[in-house]
Write a protein that holds these residues in place. Structure first.
Motif, PDB file in Angstrom:
ATOM      1  N   VAL A   1     -22.541  -4.932   0.482  1.00 13.21           N
ATOM      2  CA  VAL A   1     -24.023  -4.350  -0.071  1.00 13.21           C
ATOM      3  C   VAL A   1     -23.858  -3.353  -0.524  1.00 13.21           C
ATOM      4  CG1 VAL A   1     -24.958  -2.018   2.513  1.00 13.21           C
ATOM      5  CG2 VAL A   1     -24.260  -4.921   2.602  1.00 13.21           C
ATOM      6  N   ILE A   2     -22.433  -2.748  -0.576  1.00 18.88           N
ATOM      7  CA  ILE A   2     -22.437  -1.526  -1.239  1.00 18.88           C
ATOM      8  C   ILE A   2     -21.841  -1.533  -2.635  1.00 18.88           C
ATOM      9  CG2 ILE A   2     -22.372  -0.100   1.160  1.00 18.88           C
ATOM     10  CD1 ILE A   2     -18.778   0.459   0.707  1.00 18.88           C
ATOM     11  N   ASN A   3     -20.586  -2.194  -2.879  1.00 25.67           N
ATOM     12  CA  ASN A   3     -20.012  -2.646  -3.942  1.00 25.67           C
ATOM     13  C   ASN A   3     -19.397  -1.568  -4.624  1.00 25.67           C
ATOM     14  OD1 ASN A   3     -19.948  -4.847  -6.127  1.00 25.67           O
ATOM     15  ND2 ASN A   3     -21.286  -3.556  -7.472  1.00 25.67           N
ATOM     16  N   ALA A   4     -18.177  -1.214  -3.708  1.00 28.69           N
ATOM     17  CA  ALA A   4     -17.616   0.185  -3.927  1.00 28.69           C
ATOM     18  C   ALA A   4     -16.426  -1.047  -4.561  1.00 28.69           C
ATOM     19  CB  ALA A   4     -17.687   0.632  -2.321  1.00 28.69           C
ATOM     20  N   TYR A   5     -15.741  -2.117  -4.667  1.00 29.29           N
ATOM     21  CA  TYR A   5     -14.665  -2.646  -4.876  1.00 29.29           C
ATOM     22  C   TYR A   5     -14.289  -3.254  -6.156  1.00 29.29           C
ATOM     23  CZ  TYR A   5     -12.933  -0.366  -0.011  1.00 29.29           C
ATOM     24  OH  TYR A   5     -12.400  -0.010   1.036  1.00 29.29           O
ATOM     25  N   ILE A   6     -13.809  -3.566  -6.990  1.00 31.34           N
ATOM     26  CA  ILE A   6     -14.020  -4.085  -8.244  1.00 31.34           C
ATOM     27  C   ILE A   6     -13.089  -5.475  -7.510  1.00 31.34           C
ATOM     28  CG2 ILE A   6     -13.237  -5.089 -10.354  1.00 31.34           C
ATOM     29  CD1 ILE A   6     -13.020  -1.543 -10.423  1.00 31.34           C
ATOM     30  N   GLN A   7     -11.754  -4.949  -6.843  1.00 30.43           N
ATOM     31  CA  GLN A   7     -11.057  -7.043  -6.474  1.00 30.43           C
ATOM     32  C   GLN A   7     -10.740  -6.584  -5.381  1.00 30.43           C
ATOM     33  OE1 GLN A   7      -9.295  -7.290 -10.139  1.00 30.43           O
ATOM     34  NE2 GLN A   7      -7.216  -5.691  -9.678  1.00 30.43           N
TER      35      GLN A   7
ATOM     36  N   SER B   1      -0.021  -4.115  22.089  1.00 28.89           N
ATOM     37  CA  SER B   1      -1.594  -4.817  22.352  1.00 28.89           C
ATOM     38  C   SER B   1      -2.078  -4.878  21.274  1.00 28.89           C
ATOM     39  CB  SER B   1      -2.039  -4.164  23.479  1.00 28.89           C
ATOM     40  OG  SER B   1      -2.773  -2.589  23.247  1.00 28.89           O
ATOM     41  N   LEU B   2      -1.703  -4.477  20.253  1.00 28.07           N
ATOM     42  CA  LEU B   2      -2.053  -3.929  18.584  1.00 28.07           C
ATOM     43  C   LEU B   2      -1.130  -4.579  17.549  1.00 28.07           C
ATOM     44  CD1 LEU B   2      -4.661  -4.670  16.816  1.00 28.07           C
ATOM     45  CD2 LEU B   2      -4.469  -1.892  16.600  1.00 28.07           C
ATOM     46  N   LYS B   3      -1.703  -5.575  16.914  1.00 29.54           N
ATOM     47  CA  LYS B   3       0.175  -5.576  15.809  1.00 29.54           C
ATOM     48  C   LYS B   3      -1.304  -5.311  14.503  1.00 29.54           C
ATOM     49  CE  LYS B   3       2.355  -8.527  17.705  1.00 29.54           C
ATOM     50  NZ  LYS B   3       4.166  -7.786  18.084  1.00 29.54           N
ATOM     51  N   SER B   4      -0.321  -4.539  13.575  1.00 25.24           N
ATOM     52  CA  SER B   4      -0.391  -3.743  12.384  1.00 25.24           C
ATOM     53  C   SER B   4      -1.248  -5.231  11.443  1.00 25.24           C
ATOM     54  CB  SER B   4       1.038  -4.114  11.891  1.00 25.24           C
ATOM     55  OG  SER B   4       1.517  -2.931  12.213  1.00 25.24           O
ATOM     56  N   VAL B   5      -0.631  -6.345  11.712  1.00 26.20           N
ATOM     57  CA  VAL B   5      -1.133  -7.410  11.175  1.00 26.20           C
ATOM     58  C   VAL B   5      -2.308  -7.172  11.003  1.00 26.20           C
ATOM     59  CG1 VAL B   5      -0.862 -10.055  10.502  1.00 26.20           C
ATOM     60  CG2 VAL B   5       1.273  -8.861  10.499  1.00 26.20           C
ATOM     61  N   ASP B   6      -3.204  -7.979  12.448  1.00 23.96           N
ATOM     62  CA  ASP B   6      -4.330  -7.742  12.725  1.00 23.96           C
ATOM     63  C   ASP B   6      -5.243  -6.359  12.589  1.00 23.96           C
ATOM     64  OD1 ASP B   6      -3.590  -9.957  14.131  1.00 23.96           O
ATOM     65  OD2 ASP B   6      -2.692  -8.680  15.719  1.00 23.96           O
ATOM     66  N   LEU B   7      -4.852  -5.230  12.530  1.00 20.68           N
ATOM     67  CA  LEU B   7      -5.430  -4.359  12.419  1.00 20.68           C
ATOM     68  C   LEU B   7      -5.590  -4.463  10.627  1.00 20.68           C
ATOM     69  CD1 LEU B   7      -6.798  -1.564  13.483  1.00 20.68           C
ATOM     70  CD2 LEU B   7      -4.742  -0.321  12.485  1.00 20.68           C
ATOM     71  N   THR B   8      -4.944  -4.448   9.840  1.00 20.49           N
ATOM     72  CA  THR B   8      -4.802  -4.680   8.368  1.00 20.49           C
ATOM     73  C   THR B   8      -5.867  -5.637   7.897  1.00 20.49           C
ATOM     74  OG1 THR B   8      -2.512  -3.550   8.381  1.00 20.49           O
ATOM     75  CG2 THR B   8      -3.765  -5.038   5.931  1.00 20.49           C
ATOM     76  N   ARG B   9      -5.640  -7.287   8.713  1.00 23.28           N
ATOM     77  CA  ARG B   9      -6.446  -8.282   8.561  1.00 23.28           C
ATOM     78  C   ARG B   9      -8.019  -7.485   9.009  1.00 23.28           C
ATOM     79  NH1 ARG B   9      -3.744 -12.196  11.001  1.00 23.28           N
ATOM     80  NH2 ARG B   9      -2.729 -12.488   8.761  1.00 23.28           N
ATOM     81  N   HIS B  10      -8.089  -6.982  10.210  1.00 22.66           N
ATOM     82  CA  HIS B  10      -9.647  -6.627  10.707  1.00 22.66           C
ATOM     83  C   HIS B  10     -10.112  -5.321   9.345  1.00 22.66           C
ATOM     84  CE1 HIS B  10     -12.593  -5.571  12.857  1.00 22.66           C
ATOM     85  NE2 HIS B  10     -12.789  -3.714  12.224  1.00 22.66           N
ATOM     86  N   TYR B  11      -9.597  -4.628   8.682  1.00 17.33           N
ATOM     87  CA  TYR B  11     -10.005  -3.807   8.170  1.00 17.33           C
ATOM     88  C   TYR B  11     -10.281  -4.045   6.172  1.00 17.33           C
ATOM     89  CZ  TYR B  11     -10.965   0.022  11.160  1.00 17.33           C
ATOM     90  OH  TYR B  11     -11.151   0.720  12.792  1.00 17.33           O
ATOM     91  N   LEU B  12      -9.751  -5.256   6.559  1.00 17.76           N
ATOM     92  CA  LEU B  12      -9.440  -5.737   4.926  1.00 17.76           C
ATOM     93  C   LEU B  12     -10.999  -6.571   4.885  1.00 17.76           C
ATOM     94  CD1 LEU B  12      -6.264  -7.501   4.037  1.00 17.76           C
ATOM     95  CD2 LEU B  12      -7.534  -5.392   2.769  1.00 17.76           C
ATOM     96  N   GLU B  13     -11.321  -7.095   6.145  1.00 23.88           N
ATOM     97  CA  GLU B  13     -11.929  -8.404   6.347  1.00 23.88           C
ATOM     98  C   GLU B  13     -13.849  -7.488   6.441  1.00 23.88           C
ATOM     99  OE1 GLU B  13     -12.586 -11.661   6.035  1.00 23.88           O
ATOM    100  OE2 GLU B  13     -10.779 -11.856   5.672  1.00 23.88           O
ATOM    101  N   LYS B  14     -13.557  -6.483   7.110  1.00 24.05           N
ATOM    102  CA  LYS B  14     -14.463  -5.671   7.084  1.00 24.05           C
ATOM    103  C   LYS B  14     -15.423  -4.521   5.771  1.00 24.05           C
ATOM    104  CE  LYS B  14     -16.590  -1.237   9.535  1.00 24.05           C
ATOM    105  NZ  LYS B  14     -16.191  -0.571   9.788  1.00 24.05           N
ATOM    106  N   ALA B  15     -14.148  -4.542   4.697  1.00 23.90           N
ATOM    107  CA  ALA B  15     -14.314  -3.991   3.183  1.00 23.90           C
ATOM    108  C   ALA B  15     -14.492  -4.529   3.145  1.00 23.90           C
ATOM    109  CB  ALA B  15     -13.138  -3.644   2.501  1.00 23.90           C
ATOM    110  N   LYS B  16     -14.628  -5.851   3.127  1.00 27.22           N
ATOM    111  CA  LYS B  16     -14.992  -7.047   2.080  1.00 27.22           C
ATOM    112  C   LYS B  16     -16.130  -7.347   2.309  1.00 27.22           C
ATOM    113  CE  LYS B  16     -10.956 -10.217   1.646  1.00 27.22           C
ATOM    114  NZ  LYS B  16     -10.566 -11.494   2.034  1.00 27.22           N
ATOM    115  N   ARG B  17     -16.541  -7.652   3.795  1.00 28.33           N
ATOM    116  CA  ARG B  17     -17.720  -8.071   4.324  1.00 28.33           C
ATOM    117  C   ARG B  17     -19.251  -6.814   4.000  1.00 28.33           C
ATOM    118  NH1 ARG B  17     -16.221  -8.733   9.016  1.00 28.33           N
ATOM    119  NH2 ARG B  17     -16.298  -6.705  10.270  1.00 28.33           N
ATOM    120  N   MET B  18     -18.832  -5.031   4.093  1.00 33.47           N
ATOM    121  CA  MET B  18     -19.006  -4.201   3.955  1.00 33.47           C
ATOM    122  C   MET B  18     -19.346  -4.351   2.201  1.00 33.47           C
ATOM    123  SD  MET B  18     -20.269  -2.266   6.107  1.00 33.47           S
ATOM    124  CE  MET B  18     -21.351  -1.081   5.206  1.00 33.47           C
ATOM    125  N   ASN B  19     -18.680  -4.378   1.090  1.00 35.76           N
ATOM    126  CA  ASN B  19     -18.279  -4.485  -0.318  1.00 35.76           C
ATOM    127  C   ASN B  19     -19.772  -5.767  -0.998  1.00 35.76           C
ATOM    128  OD1 ASN B  19     -17.231  -3.444  -2.723  1.00 35.76           O
ATOM    129  ND2 ASN B  19     -16.569  -5.686  -3.083  1.00 35.76           N
TER     130      ASN B  19
END
Length: 65
Positions: free
Chosen positions: A39-45, A19-37
């Protein structure tokens, strides 16, 4: 239910039952990391995004068997 609010156990169960695909889960957390970044500026790229999604796709294909 919002993926970010789910436990690892629940996410794992949903992946196992299909009922959940790995691609969807990965995409979800990548988008969340981009949004949070913004604010927190934790990722360089985010240059591994394509590679991560390809790996998630491979996992989904293995789970289909």
């Amino acid at each position: 239910m919002i993926l970010s609010n789910m436990t690892i156990s629940k996410l794992s169960s949903r992946l196992d039952e299909g009922s959940l695909k790995s691609v969807d889960l990965t995409r979800h957390y990548l988008e969340k990391a981009k949004r949070m970044n913004k604010v927190i500026n934790a990722y360089i790229q985010f240059d591994l995004e394509e590679c991560l999604l390809e790996q998630a796709c491979k996992v989904d294909k293995r789970r289909e068997v």
